[in-house]
Design an enzyme around this catalytic site. Structure first.
Site, PDB file in Angstrom:
ATOM      1  N   LEU A 205      74.157 -81.183  31.330  1.00  0.00           N
ATOM      2  CA  LEU A 205      74.680 -79.979  31.447  1.00  0.00           C
ATOM      3  C   LEU A 205      74.242 -79.194  32.582  1.00  0.00           C
ATOM      4  CD1 LEU A 205      74.768 -78.675  27.695  1.00  0.00           C
ATOM      5  CD2 LEU A 205      76.811 -79.427  28.931  1.00  0.00           C
TER       6      LEU A 205
ATOM      7  N   TYR B  77      78.825 -71.156  45.178  1.00  0.00           N
ATOM      8  CA  TYR B  77      79.600 -72.508  45.872  1.00  0.00           C
ATOM      9  C   TYR B  77      79.539 -71.935  47.567  1.00  0.00           C
ATOM     10  CZ  TYR B  77      81.073 -73.373  41.250  1.00  0.00           C
ATOM     11  OH  TYR B  77      81.294 -73.567  39.791  1.00  0.00           O
TER      12      TYR B  77
ATOM     13  N   THR C 125      83.831 -81.153  35.731  1.00  0.00           N
ATOM     14  CA  THR C 125      84.475 -79.819  35.465  1.00  0.00           C
ATOM     15  C   THR C 125      85.843 -80.215  35.714  1.00  0.00           C
ATOM     16  OG1 THR C 125      84.826 -77.756  36.767  1.00  0.00           O
ATOM     17  CG2 THR C 125      83.697 -79.589  38.025  1.00  0.00           C
TER      18      THR C 125
ATOM     19  N   TYR D 108      81.308 -77.735  45.401  1.00  0.00           N
ATOM     20  CA  TYR D 108      81.062 -77.882  43.741  1.00  0.00           C
ATOM     21  C   TYR D 108      81.990 -78.974  43.460  1.00  0.00           C
ATOM     22  CZ  TYR D 108      81.300 -76.569  38.949  1.00  0.00           C
ATOM     23  OH  TYR D 108      81.163 -76.738  37.654  1.00  0.00           O
TER      24      TYR D 108
ATOM     25  N   ASN E 128      87.453 -73.995  31.676  1.00  0.00           N
ATOM     26  CA  ASN E 128      87.137 -72.598  31.368  1.00  0.00           C
ATOM     27  C   ASN E 128      86.852 -72.319  29.728  1.00  0.00           C
ATOM     28  OD1 ASN E 128      88.636 -72.694  34.041  1.00  0.00           O
ATOM     29  ND2 ASN E 128      87.829 -70.671  33.921  1.00  0.00           N
TER      30      ASN E 128
ATOM     31  N   VAL F   1      90.538 -60.593  41.881  1.00  0.00           N
ATOM     32  CA  VAL F   1      90.476 -61.281  43.342  1.00  0.00           C
ATOM     33  C   VAL F   1      91.652 -61.611  43.490  1.00  0.00           C
ATOM     34  CG1 VAL F   1      89.299 -63.228  44.201  1.00  0.00           C
ATOM     35  CG2 VAL F   1      87.966 -61.729  42.737  1.00  0.00           C
TER      36      VAL F   1
ATOM     37  N   TYR G  64      85.663 -68.748  50.639  1.00  0.00           N
ATOM     38  CA  TYR G  64      86.278 -68.680  49.106  1.00  0.00           C
ATOM     39  C   TYR G  64      87.347 -68.986  49.193  1.00  0.00           C
ATOM     40  CZ  TYR G  64      87.419 -67.606  44.361  1.00  0.00           C
ATOM     41  OH  TYR G  64      87.909 -67.611  43.008  1.00  0.00           O
TER      42      TYR G  64
HETATM   43  P1  NAD Z   1      75.108 -72.486  32.628  1.00  0.00           P
HETATM   44  O1  NAD Z   1      74.890 -71.923  34.018  1.00  0.00           O
HETATM   45  O2  NAD Z   1      75.164 -71.297  31.307  1.00  0.00           O
HETATM   46  O3  NAD Z   1      74.284 -73.640  32.040  1.00  0.00           O
HETATM   47  C1  NAD Z   1      73.454 -74.591  33.065  1.00  0.00           C
HETATM   48  C2  NAD Z   1      72.154 -74.494  32.871  1.00  0.00           C
HETATM   49  O4  NAD Z   1      71.495 -75.312  33.688  1.00  0.00           O
HETATM   50  C3  NAD Z   1      71.321 -73.165  32.680  1.00  0.00           C
HETATM   51  O5  NAD Z   1      70.749 -72.869  31.567  1.00  0.00           O
HETATM   52  C4  NAD Z   1      70.521 -73.482  33.605  1.00  0.00           C
HETATM   53  O6  NAD Z   1      69.238 -72.483  33.366  1.00  0.00           O
HETATM   54  C5  NAD Z   1      70.054 -74.789  33.857  1.00  0.00           C
HETATM   55  N1  NAD Z   1      69.432 -75.220  34.978  1.00  0.00           N
HETATM   56  C6  NAD Z   1      69.793 -74.714  36.374  1.00  0.00           C
HETATM   57  N2  NAD Z   1      69.086 -75.278  37.216  1.00  0.00           N
HETATM   58  C7  NAD Z   1      68.010 -76.075  36.410  1.00  0.00           C
HETATM   59  C8  NAD Z   1      66.711 -76.706  36.752  1.00  0.00           C
HETATM   60  N3  NAD Z   1      66.615 -76.921  38.134  1.00  0.00           N
HETATM   61  N4  NAD Z   1      66.238 -77.228  35.721  1.00  0.00           N
HETATM   62  C9  NAD Z   1      66.360 -76.982  34.540  1.00  0.00           C
HETATM   63  N5  NAD Z   1      67.626 -76.180  34.252  1.00  0.00           N
HETATM   64  C10 NAD Z   1      68.306 -76.028  34.999  1.00  0.00           C
HETATM   65  O7  NAD Z   1      76.586 -73.300  32.538  1.00  0.00           O
HETATM   66  P2  NAD Z   1      77.564 -73.749  31.561  1.00  0.00           P
HETATM   67  O8  NAD Z   1      78.672 -73.051  31.639  1.00  0.00           O
HETATM   68  O9  NAD Z   1      76.726 -73.879  30.303  1.00  0.00           O
HETATM   69  O10 NAD Z   1      77.833 -75.181  32.209  1.00  0.00           O
HETATM   70  C11 NAD Z   1      77.218 -76.584  31.576  1.00  0.00           C
HETATM   71  C12 NAD Z   1      77.948 -77.526  32.300  1.00  0.00           C
HETATM   72  O11 NAD Z   1      79.224 -77.803  32.143  1.00  0.00           O
HETATM   73  C13 NAD Z   1      77.753 -77.472  33.855  1.00  0.00           C
HETATM   74  O12 NAD Z   1      77.667 -78.918  34.522  1.00  0.00           O
HETATM   75  C14 NAD Z   1      78.954 -76.932  34.589  1.00  0.00           C
HETATM   76  O13 NAD Z   1      79.235 -77.563  35.677  1.00  0.00           O
HETATM   77  C15 NAD Z   1      80.012 -77.472  33.498  1.00  0.00           C
HETATM   78  N6  NAD Z   1      81.424 -76.889  33.382  1.00  0.00           N
HETATM   79  C16 NAD Z   1      81.146 -75.877  32.587  1.00  0.00           C
HETATM   80  C17 NAD Z   1      82.506 -75.108  32.422  1.00  0.00           C
HETATM   81  C18 NAD Z   1      82.690 -74.050  31.324  1.00  0.00           C
HETATM   82  O14 NAD Z   1      83.754 -73.524  31.110  1.00  0.00           O
HETATM   83  N7  NAD Z   1      81.549 -73.388  31.176  1.00  0.00           N
HETATM   84  C19 NAD Z   1      83.699 -75.606  32.997  1.00  0.00           C
HETATM   85  C20 NAD Z   1      83.667 -76.528  33.739  1.00  0.00           C
HETATM   86  C21 NAD Z   1      82.295 -77.460  33.955  1.00  0.00           C
HETATM   87  C1  UGA Z   2      84.293 -71.869  37.344  1.00  0.00           C
HETATM   88  C2  UGA Z   2      83.561 -72.911  38.054  1.00  0.00           C
HETATM   89  O1  UGA Z   2      83.813 -73.203  39.132  1.00  0.00           O
HETATM   90  C3  UGA Z   2      83.785 -74.070  37.197  1.00  0.00           C
HETATM   91  O2  UGA Z   2      82.452 -74.646  36.878  1.00  0.00           O
HETATM   92  C4  UGA Z   2      84.352 -74.053  35.811  1.00  0.00           C
HETATM   93  O3  UGA Z   2      85.397 -75.290  36.008  1.00  0.00           O
HETATM   94  C5  UGA Z   2      85.068 -72.970  35.453  1.00  0.00           C
HETATM   95  O4  UGA Z   2      84.375 -71.598  36.036  1.00  0.00           O
HETATM   96  C6  UGA Z   2      84.928 -72.754  34.089  1.00  0.00           C
HETATM   97  O5  UGA Z   2      84.254 -71.834  33.451  1.00  0.00           O
HETATM   98  O6  UGA Z   2      85.598 -73.623  33.271  1.00  0.00           O
HETATM   99  P1  UGA Z   2      86.701 -70.455  37.900  1.00  0.00           P
HETATM  100  O7  UGA Z   2      87.573 -70.740  36.894  1.00  0.00           O
HETATM  101  O8  UGA Z   2      87.003 -70.036  39.199  1.00  0.00           O
HETATM  102  O9  UGA Z   2      85.472 -71.797  38.156  1.00  0.00           O
HETATM  103  O10 UGA Z   2      85.680 -69.291  37.316  1.00  0.00           O
HETATM  104  P2  UGA Z   2      85.780 -67.639  37.502  1.00  0.00           P
HETATM  105  O11 UGA Z   2      84.603 -67.287  38.238  1.00  0.00           O
HETATM  106  O12 UGA Z   2      85.592 -67.429  36.066  1.00  0.00           O
HETATM  107  O13 UGA Z   2      87.166 -67.382  38.073  1.00  0.00           O
HETATM  108  C7  UGA Z   2      88.232 -67.317  37.448  1.00  0.00           C
HETATM  109  C8  UGA Z   2      89.138 -66.644  38.308  1.00  0.00           C
HETATM  110  O14 UGA Z   2      89.057 -65.096  38.096  1.00  0.00           O
HETATM  111  C9  UGA Z   2      89.269 -66.825  39.679  1.00  0.00           C
HETATM  112  O15 UGA Z   2      90.369 -66.731  40.213  1.00  0.00           O
HETATM  113  C10 UGA Z   2      88.409 -65.594  40.346  1.00  0.00           C
HETATM  114  O16 UGA Z   2      88.659 -65.151  41.638  1.00  0.00           O
HETATM  115  C11 UGA Z   2      88.947 -64.556  39.416  1.00  0.00           C
HETATM  116  N1  UGA Z   2      87.856 -63.309  39.415  1.00  0.00           N
HETATM  117  C12 UGA Z   2      86.517 -63.525  38.989  1.00  0.00           C
HETATM  118  C13 UGA Z   2      88.479 -62.106  39.324  1.00  0.00           C
HETATM  119  O17 UGA Z   2      89.579 -61.892  39.587  1.00  0.00           O
HETATM  120  N2  UGA Z   2      87.674 -61.041  39.027  1.00  0.00           N
HETATM  121  C14 UGA Z   2      86.291 -61.140  38.727  1.00  0.00           C
HETATM  122  O18 UGA Z   2      85.665 -60.135  38.814  1.00  0.00           O
HETATM  123  C15 UGA Z   2      85.781 -62.484  38.823  1.00  0.00           C
END
Ligand code: NAD
Ligand code: UGA
Length: 359
Positions: A74, A83, A117, A150, A179, A216, A297
């Site tokens: 993860l 990014y 993602t 990214y 998301n 945004v 962006y």
């Molecule tokens: P997050 O930022 O909460 O978790 C990422 C974790 O990686 C963090 O706890 C951070 O401390 C750790 N990390 C970063 N750099 C590190 C390093 N050098 N060494 C050790 N640990 C490190 O993000 P998340 O939302 O939990 O996402 C987890 C994964 O899922 C990621 O790969 C992300 O791209 C993917 N993803 C998440 C979502 C979502 O909806 N949350 C959507 C699409 C993709």
């Molecule tokens: C991010 C990450 O790029 C991906 O890891 C992941 O696919 C995704 O989150 C996720 O959580 O699944 P994005 O969906 O663009 O992508 O993440 P947000 O930063 O939550 O943005 C969602 C939308 O809200 C975008 O259109 C952004 O421009 C908008 N936004 C964000 C606002 O309008 N206001 C804000 O204060 C923040």
């Protein structure tokens, strides 16, 4: 089963640890640069967490891979502000560091579940059919729009993993999350901050701090939100069905929870009033992507997953859009109203938040 979970301290990681300990008998050993979100978890004697940077812990990382049955990766920078502000750091962690784990899984013949993602699908270019894992084209914008670094890094990681699978030296499943939202997501900021965490945390920060919810580029972008409880059940199914998931890419997302960000802002305002019983003192204002994130962006305009593969494993997401956000907001309000000492990710501070945890 013994699971090595890299990124155990993040939003998905901490929720996944909690779910696996509650719902299964598996052992989990985690590594993360930050363990704050797993400190309150009842380990039941089956969770062990190492705090460290994957770049500086090579012997430990190899030991964790070698001594586990399956690796879940993860670790990534997953907040869009990075990014455009730190693209080389993003590609270094999200591609090159993750590849070291892939190489170790090849070396020690371990199964890997790699988190990619939904962003790999990119801008829709007018497509309106749900994105299917094996059918949809992966679209990018111009190089000068650094946001796509990214998705490009994640896509190349997927392609390398897939090539290993075809070569016959790696047992893998790739997950593309759409998301996820829930407890312990990202971190709160001062109302009115720009960049930083994902949209839920910005809107929640604005509501509790009585500042503006910033849309945004008018909030026209569309997303499909999935509650983390539905998501962690899906990951468990992927974990426990290795034969069905071998060499597969799996979308995890709720196709019925689509919304524009403008609609989401209105929903969170409404829910805030319902949950607190008092009028929200926040307004909705517009801001350009360049002002909010910086030059470079560009947004994904539309995202709906095709989840037929997950459905074949028996997965059905339970929580609709309103319930997903209601529960997540309630969780935050409970902690903000109740605790005397808040964890750092729930304290609103105006420290630079480009990456809370980048080292
Ligand atoms: P997050 O930022 O909460 O978790 C990422 C974790 O990686 C963090 O706890 C951070 O401390 C750790 N990390 C970063 N750099 C590190 C390093 N050098 N060494 C050790 N640990 C490190 O993000 P998340 O939302 O939990 O996402 C987890 C994964 O899922 C990621 O790969 C992300 O791209 C993917 N993803 C998440 C979502 C979502 O909806 N949350 C959507 C699409 C993709
Ligand atoms: C991010 C990450 O790029 C991906 O890891 C992941 O696919 C995704 O989150 C996720 O959580 O699944 P994005 O969906 O663009 O992508 O993440 P947000 O930063 O939550 O943005 C969602 C939308 O809200 C975008 O259109 C952004 O421009 C908008 N936004 C964000 C606002 O309008 N206001 C804000 O204060 C923040």
């Amino acid at each position: 089963m013994r699971i090595a979970l890299f990124g155990s301290g993040g939003f998905i990681g901490s929720n996944l640890v909690e779910h696996l300990l509650e719902a299964t008998g598996h052992q989990v050993v985690g590594l993360d640069a930050d363990d704050e979100k797993t400190r309150d978890i009842d380990t039941r004697g089956r969770f062990e967490c190492h705090v460290g940077d994957i770049r500086q812990a090579a012997p430990l990382v190899e030991e964790l891979v070698e001594t586990s049955d399956v690796v879940i990766d993860l670790i990534a920078h997953a907040n869009p502000s990075m990014y455009v502000s730190q693209p080389l750091e993003v590609v270094d962690l999200n591609l090159f560091q993750n590849l070291t784990l892939v190489d170790l899984c090849v070396k020690h013949s371990k199964r890997i579940i790699q988190f990619s993602t939904c962003e790999v699908y990119g801008p829709s270019e007018g497509r309106r059919e749900p994105y299917s894992e094996d059918g949809a084209n992966l679209v990018r914008g111009p190089i000068r729009n650094q946001r796509w670094i990214y998705a490009s890094a994640k896509e190349l990681l997927e392609r390398i993993i897939y090539a290993h699978g075809q070569q016959g030296d790696l047992d893998f499943t790739i997950v593309r999350p759409f998301n996820f939202v829930g407890p312990k997501i990202d971190y709160l900021v001062e109302a009115g901050s720009i960049g930083g965490p994902r949209v839920f945390s910005h809107f929640m920060s604005a509501l509790v701090g009585k500042g503006p919810l910033r849309l945004v580029d008018g909030g026209a972008a569309h997303r499909s939100y999935t509650h983390i409880a539905d998501a962690t059940r899906a990951v468990q199914l992927v974990l426990e069905n290795p034969d069905e998931c071998r060499s597969e890419i799996m979308n995890i997302g709720n196709p019925n929870n689509g919304t524009t960000i403008r609609e989401l802002a209105s929903l969170m305002l409404e829910l805030y009033e319902e949950l607190t019983g008092s009028p929200a003192e926040s307004s909705i204002v517009e801001i350009s992507g360049d002002q909010f994130y910086g030059a470079g962006y560009e947004d994904c305009d539309w995202r709906i997953p095709d989840v037929r593969k997950m459905e074949r494993l028996g997965w059905r997401p339970q929580l609709d859009l309103r319930e997903t956000f209601k529960r997540t907001m309630q969780w935050h309000l409970d902690r903000l109203n109740g605790a005397t000492e808040l964890p750092s990710y729930l304290r609103r501070n105006d420290a630079p938040q480009v990456s809370r945890r980048s080292r």
